[in-house]
Every structure is written in C-alpha cells, then in structure tokens.
Enzyme design. Sequence first.
Site, PDB file in Angstrom:
ATOM      1  N   ASN A   1      -5.251  -7.936   0.917  1.00  0.00           N
ATOM      2  CA  ASN A   1      -4.456  -6.868   0.286  1.00  0.00           C
ATOM      3  C   ASN A   1      -2.975  -7.060   0.594  1.00  0.00           C
ATOM      4  OD1 ASN A   1      -6.078  -4.628  -1.162  1.00  0.00           O
ATOM      5  ND2 ASN A   1      -7.336  -5.145   0.620  1.00  0.00           N
TER       6      ASN A   1
ATOM      7  N   ILE B   1      -8.613   4.472  13.588  1.00  0.00           N
ATOM      8  CA  ILE B   1      -8.363   5.810  13.050  1.00  0.00           C
ATOM      9  C   ILE B   1      -7.053   6.319  13.647  1.00  0.00           C
ATOM     10  CG2 ILE B   1      -9.210   8.191  13.057  1.00  0.00           C
ATOM     11  CD1 ILE B   1     -12.052   6.942  12.960  1.00  0.00           C
ATOM     12  N   LEU B   2      -6.201   6.867  12.786  1.00  0.00           N
ATOM     13  CA  LEU B   2      -4.886   7.318  13.260  1.00  0.00           C
ATOM     14  C   LEU B   2      -4.993   8.698  13.899  1.00  0.00           C
ATOM     15  CD1 LEU B   2      -2.555   6.329  10.283  1.00  0.00           C
ATOM     16  CD2 LEU B   2      -3.415   4.916  12.156  1.00  0.00           C
TER      17      LEU B   2
ATOM     18  N   ASN C   1      -3.791   4.472   2.473  1.00  0.00           N
ATOM     19  CA  ASN C   1      -4.942   3.662   2.889  1.00  0.00           C
ATOM     20  C   ASN C   1      -5.729   3.238   1.658  1.00  0.00           C
ATOM     21  OD1 ASN C   1      -6.880   2.550   4.777  1.00  0.00           O
ATOM     22  ND2 ASN C   1      -8.220   4.275   4.280  1.00  0.00           N
TER      23      ASN C   1
ATOM     24  N   HIS D   1      -9.644   2.348   0.565  1.00  0.00           N
ATOM     25  CA  HIS D   1     -11.033   2.480   1.030  1.00  0.00           C
ATOM     26  C   HIS D   1     -11.962   1.852  -0.009  1.00  0.00           C
ATOM     27  CE1 HIS D   1     -14.345   4.129   3.312  1.00  0.00           C
ATOM     28  NE2 HIS D   1     -14.896   4.481   2.162  1.00  0.00           N
TER      29      HIS D   1
HETATM   30  C1  GRF Z   1     -10.565  -3.979   2.471  1.00  0.00           C
HETATM   31  O1  GRF Z   1     -11.798  -4.214   1.881  1.00  0.00           O
HETATM   32  C2  GRF Z   1     -10.284  -2.508   2.564  1.00  0.00           C
HETATM   33  O2  GRF Z   1     -10.991  -1.765   1.643  1.00  0.00           O
HETATM   34  C3  GRF Z   1     -10.734  -2.128   3.939  1.00  0.00           C
HETATM   35  O3  GRF Z   1     -10.490  -3.279   4.714  1.00  0.00           O
HETATM   36  C4  GRF Z   1     -10.533  -4.441   3.909  1.00  0.00           C
HETATM   37  C5  GRF Z   1      -9.329  -5.264   4.224  1.00  0.00           C
HETATM   38  O4  GRF Z   1      -9.364  -6.517   3.613  1.00  0.00           O
HETATM   39  N1  GRF Z   1     -10.021  -0.951   4.362  1.00  0.00           N
HETATM   40  P1  GRF Z   1      -8.101  -7.480   3.699  1.00  0.00           P
HETATM   41  O5  GRF Z   1      -7.769  -7.669   5.174  1.00  0.00           O
HETATM   42  O6  GRF Z   1      -6.985  -6.861   2.931  1.00  0.00           O
HETATM   43  O7  GRF Z   1      -8.576  -8.769   3.079  1.00  0.00           O
END
Ligand code: GRF
Length: 205
Positions: A19, A97-98, A112, A114
Amino acid sequence: MSGKAPCRLGVLVSGSGTNLQAIIDRIESGEINAKIACVISNKADAYALTRAALHGIPAIVHENVSFPERRSYDAATVEILRSHKVDLVILAGFMRILTDVMVNAYPNAIMNIHPALLPSFQGLHAQQQALDYGVRYSGCTVHFVDHGTDTGPIIMQSVVPVEQDDTEETLSARIQKAEHQTFAAAIKLFVEGKIHVDGRRVYLT
Ligand code: GRF
C-alpha cells in the site's frame, strides 16, 4: 500545479508495504499532491522501510520494546510525526492498535485500510473470517481512526467477489489490488480538501 504546499503524510507500517508503494507511485506520477514526510515502522525488518529508502523517504525504525506501555510508545510516535510536520497519518499495514494519545493528536486525520467491508469482519484475519462466514462479496474499507478498533467513520469502500475456490491467500491478493486503488483515492480526496466529517458520516465533494 497550484502554489499550495503539498499535504505531508506520515505512513506507519509493519510489513511488506505494497500500500505504501501504491501511494509513493501515485505521488511520483503527480496524481496525488502530497509528500511522504516519513515512514515509521515498529518492525526493523519490514520491507516497507526499504521501499521508503529507495525513494529517498526518511525511514524510521520505532520499536516498542523499550517503552513500558502503549501510551508512551504512542506519545513518542506523535513526537516523531510532529517533528516531520505531518498533516495526515496513514496506517498502511501497521499492526498495532492505537491509544487515545495518537487518536487525540490527529482527530479525523488518521486513515486506516481494512481488508473487509466494515463493520463486517473487524480485527485480524478479516479475509479468513469472510471465507468462514461464506459471504459472496468482501472488499476493503478506508476509514478514519477513532477510539475503537476498526470502528471509525468510513471514507470509501470497494467490493470484490469471493470465489468458491478461494483460499485466504487468493482472496487477500484480490482485496489488496482493490486496497491500492481505494486507499490512494481516499488520500487524494483528503489532500484536496474534499472530505468532510459530520459524526459518523463522511461527505466527499
Ligand atoms: C493490508 O492487507 C491491509 O488491509 C492490512 O494490512 C495489509 C498491509 O499490506 N491492514 P501491505 O504491507 O500494504 O502490503
């Protein structure tokens, strides 16, 4: 480009950072007018740190071992974010968790992602939860972080089908593709000032 200074992002990670990469790519292509001020990882071996370094972004290892409790760890995180003048905090696979210390420091300015359609399948292993439940569709949710876990105001969601022969891995891979698009789209709206929050409702303009 307008003369406005780009929004400064602080990205918190724990793992691979796909991401993070999607965000970096869209900033570098000019699609998102933002600057990643720092990437902070609670894991020293997170590949996301390498991704940041390869793009000249300050990559900071911030482990929790030396902190007596979660709030003092978060207070130190806030200090790092403030020292980098961060406007928007991005949780991109940050596996902690924050506490209220972080949430109060950045009200409606922590996003965030999810890997499920909230409020379904909160918490860990959301993809496996979706498979176990037998839903035909799952997806991802970008939301602001509030004082609960995966409970904050929802900014955007994307739907993906669940196939009959899916495993946790295949479903996760399909959801991740959607995550990269959806997270970037939400960040773009934020940096352009196109997100307004009224209680639980988020209005996009
Ligand atoms: C993602 O699948 C997201 O939904 C979850 O953690 C994963 C992170 O993946 N919160 P990356 O490190 O961005 O590849």
